[in-house]
Design a protein around this motif. Structure first.
Motif, PDB file in Angstrom:
ATOM      1  N   VAL A 202      47.556  45.171  57.060  1.00 60.30           N
ATOM      2  CA  VAL A 202      47.955  44.646  55.741  1.00 60.30           C
ATOM      3  C   VAL A 202      49.294  44.087  55.588  1.00 60.30           C
ATOM      4  O   VAL A 202      49.120  43.015  55.003  1.00 60.30           O
ATOM      5  CB  VAL A 202      47.601  45.479  54.165  1.00 60.30           C
ATOM      6  CG1 VAL A 202      48.292  45.085  53.497  1.00 60.30           C
ATOM      7  CG2 VAL A 202      46.088  46.027  54.162  1.00 60.30           C
ATOM      8  N   PRO A 203      50.448  44.280  56.059  1.00 60.58           N
ATOM      9  CA  PRO A 203      51.700  43.812  55.937  1.00 60.58           C
ATOM     10  C   PRO A 203      51.780  42.541  56.674  1.00 60.58           C
ATOM     11  O   PRO A 203      51.843  41.743  56.257  1.00 60.58           O
ATOM     12  CB  PRO A 203      52.505  44.901  56.391  1.00 60.58           C
ATOM     13  CG  PRO A 203      51.994  45.926  56.861  1.00 60.58           C
ATOM     14  CD  PRO A 203      50.335  46.100  56.676  1.00 60.58           C
ATOM     15  N   GLY A 204      50.593  42.572  57.734  1.00 60.58           N
ATOM     16  CA  GLY A 204      50.730  41.241  58.158  1.00 60.58           C
ATOM     17  C   GLY A 204      50.018  40.367  58.124  1.00 60.58           C
ATOM     18  O   GLY A 204      50.205  39.130  57.996  1.00 60.58           O
TER      19      GLY A 204
ATOM     20  N   ALA B 127      52.297  42.852  45.954  1.00 61.82           N
ATOM     21  CA  ALA B 127      53.216  42.067  47.014  1.00 61.82           C
ATOM     22  C   ALA B 127      51.538  40.856  46.845  1.00 61.82           C
ATOM     23  O   ALA B 127      51.729  39.254  46.310  1.00 61.82           O
ATOM     24  CB  ALA B 127      53.107  42.212  48.096  1.00 61.82           C
ATOM     25  N   LEU B 128      50.386  41.260  46.249  1.00 65.99           N
ATOM     26  CA  LEU B 128      49.284  40.871  46.916  1.00 65.99           C
ATOM     27  C   LEU B 128      49.470  39.831  45.459  1.00 65.99           C
ATOM     28  O   LEU B 128      48.114  39.427  45.546  1.00 65.99           O
ATOM     29  CB  LEU B 128      48.299  41.680  47.524  1.00 65.99           C
ATOM     30  CG  LEU B 128      46.591  40.590  47.348  1.00 65.99           C
ATOM     31  CD1 LEU B 128      45.494  41.150  48.537  1.00 65.99           C
ATOM     32  CD2 LEU B 128      45.735  41.750  46.008  1.00 65.99           C
ATOM     33  N   ASN B 129      49.576  41.339  44.617  1.00 67.76           N
ATOM     34  CA  ASN B 129      49.142  40.471  43.145  1.00 67.76           C
ATOM     35  C   ASN B 129      50.419  38.535  42.444  1.00 67.76           C
ATOM     36  O   ASN B 129      49.834  38.177  42.374  1.00 67.76           O
ATOM     37  CB  ASN B 129      49.376  41.458  42.365  1.00 67.76           C
ATOM     38  CG  ASN B 129      48.775  42.551  41.953  1.00 67.76           C
ATOM     39  OD1 ASN B 129      47.565  42.614  42.166  1.00 67.76           O
ATOM     40  ND2 ASN B 129      49.029  43.232  41.703  1.00 67.76           N
TER      41      ASN B 129
ATOM     42  N   TRP C 251      43.881  31.604  51.038  1.00 71.04           N
ATOM     43  CA  TRP C 251      42.861  32.636  50.198  1.00 71.04           C
ATOM     44  C   TRP C 251      42.044  32.866  51.555  1.00 71.04           C
ATOM     45  O   TRP C 251      41.763  34.743  51.189  1.00 71.04           O
ATOM     46  CB  TRP C 251      41.464  32.046  49.406  1.00 71.04           C
ATOM     47  CG  TRP C 251      42.358  30.958  48.303  1.00 71.04           C
ATOM     48  CD1 TRP C 251      42.347  29.461  48.114  1.00 71.04           C
ATOM     49  CD2 TRP C 251      43.115  31.213  47.154  1.00 71.04           C
ATOM     50  NE1 TRP C 251      43.740  29.209  47.111  1.00 71.04           N
ATOM     51  CE2 TRP C 251      43.663  30.853  46.146  1.00 71.04           C
ATOM     52  CE3 TRP C 251      43.349  32.794  47.173  1.00 71.04           C
ATOM     53  CZ2 TRP C 251      44.621  30.700  45.291  1.00 71.04           C
ATOM     54  CZ3 TRP C 251      44.139  33.206  45.549  1.00 71.04           C
ATOM     55  CH2 TRP C 251      44.437  32.039  44.759  1.00 71.04           C
ATOM     56  N   GLU C 252      41.095  32.851  52.178  1.00 70.45           N
ATOM     57  CA  GLU C 252      40.758  33.883  53.170  1.00 70.45           C
ATOM     58  C   GLU C 252      41.476  35.098  53.685  1.00 70.45           C
ATOM     59  O   GLU C 252      41.028  36.457  53.888  1.00 70.45           O
ATOM     60  CB  GLU C 252      40.180  33.366  54.513  1.00 70.45           C
ATOM     61  CG  GLU C 252      38.202  32.288  53.991  1.00 70.45           C
ATOM     62  CD  GLU C 252      37.917  31.743  54.918  1.00 70.45           C
ATOM     63  OE1 GLU C 252      38.855  31.350  56.004  1.00 70.45           O
ATOM     64  OE2 GLU C 252      36.928  30.763  54.513  1.00 70.45           O
TER      65      GLU C 252
ATOM     66  N   ALA D 133      43.566  41.022  53.339  1.00 70.91           N
ATOM     67  CA  ALA D 133      44.092  41.748  52.654  1.00 70.91           C
ATOM     68  C   ALA D 133      43.441  42.306  51.583  1.00 70.91           C
ATOM     69  O   ALA D 133      43.871  44.570  51.788  1.00 70.91           O
ATOM     70  CB  ALA D 133      45.097  41.626  52.423  1.00 70.91           C
ATOM     71  N   ALA D 134      43.416  42.406  50.863  1.00 68.66           N
ATOM     72  CA  ALA D 134      42.560  42.698  49.576  1.00 68.66           C
ATOM     73  C   ALA D 134      41.204  44.101  50.108  1.00 68.66           C
ATOM     74  O   ALA D 134      41.663  45.079  49.301  1.00 68.66           O
ATOM     75  CB  ALA D 134      42.071  41.654  48.420  1.00 68.66           C
TER      76      ALA D 134
END
Length: 198
Positions: A3-5, A41-43, A59-60, A65-66
């Motif tokens: 996820v962080p990557g 971070a995602l938000n 977006w992909e 990640a989401a």
């Protein structure tokens, strides 16, 4: 990729000059990643939704990640934006009258795929309906008697190319009109072909 990557890779696709309404920048995203605050971070990255067009890969990657964070709405939104990147943006104001045949709220996150009368006719003169999913901006549902801004994701985008701002069309879930809409904005695709579906 973890996820962080994925979030780091997505942030690298955002121009440094781009900032949200709150003047949050990619550096703020990196600060969140250093602190292992992945959801925030995602938000922050999602907030670029109405800024300059971002590439399909952004977006992909964000959707991936989401999904790994089990953030269902964010995953759906990022897939939606990937679709818009590939097929264009259609925004409209939707009015659901109190006397509509629909007695329950319209769900807001792309789960409803009604038919629309956007002006096409069959050879015999009957209405040739077009199908499009809808996303309510800034809300979870639309109650009878309310109006909201929506985004549309057509099943066959080429059928929708004639729409222009100010044009009126109708939503149907049977014979009578369920709701009415007025086009607010139409933007062409910015490139790429989305790998997933809505």
């Amino acid at each position: 990729m973890d996820v962080p990557g994925l979030l780091e890779a997505a942030s690298l696709l955002v121009p440094e000059s781009t900032a949200t309404d709150d003047d949050l920048t990619v550096r703020d995203v990196w600060d969140c990643l250093v602190q292992d605050d992945w959801e925030f971070a995602l938000n922050l990255l999602e907030e670029h939704r109405d800024g300059p067009a971002l590439p399909l890969a952004f977006w992909e990657t964000l959707a991936d990640a989401a999904g790994r964070l089990r953030m269902r709405r964010s995953t759906a939104w990022c897939h939606w934006r990937a679709y818009e990147t590939s097929h264009g943006v259609i925004r409209a104001e939707l009015s659901l009258p109190e006397d509509s045949p629909r007695r329950v709220p319209i769900p807001g996150h792309g789960v409803l795929r009604p038919v629309w009368d956007i002006g096409h006719r069959t050879p015999t003169g009957d209405t040739a309906f077009a199908i499009a999913s809808l996303w309510l901006e800034g809300r979870d549902a639309l109650e009878p008697g309310e109006r909201a801004t929506i985004r549309l994701a057509p099943l066959t985008p080429s059928l929708w190319g004639h729409l222009r701002p100010g044009q009126h069309f109708t939503m149907h879930e049977g014979r009578p009109v369920t709701a009415t809409a007025t086009v607010l904005e139409v933007r062409p695709a910015t490139g790429g072909v989305a790998s997933g579906r809505l």
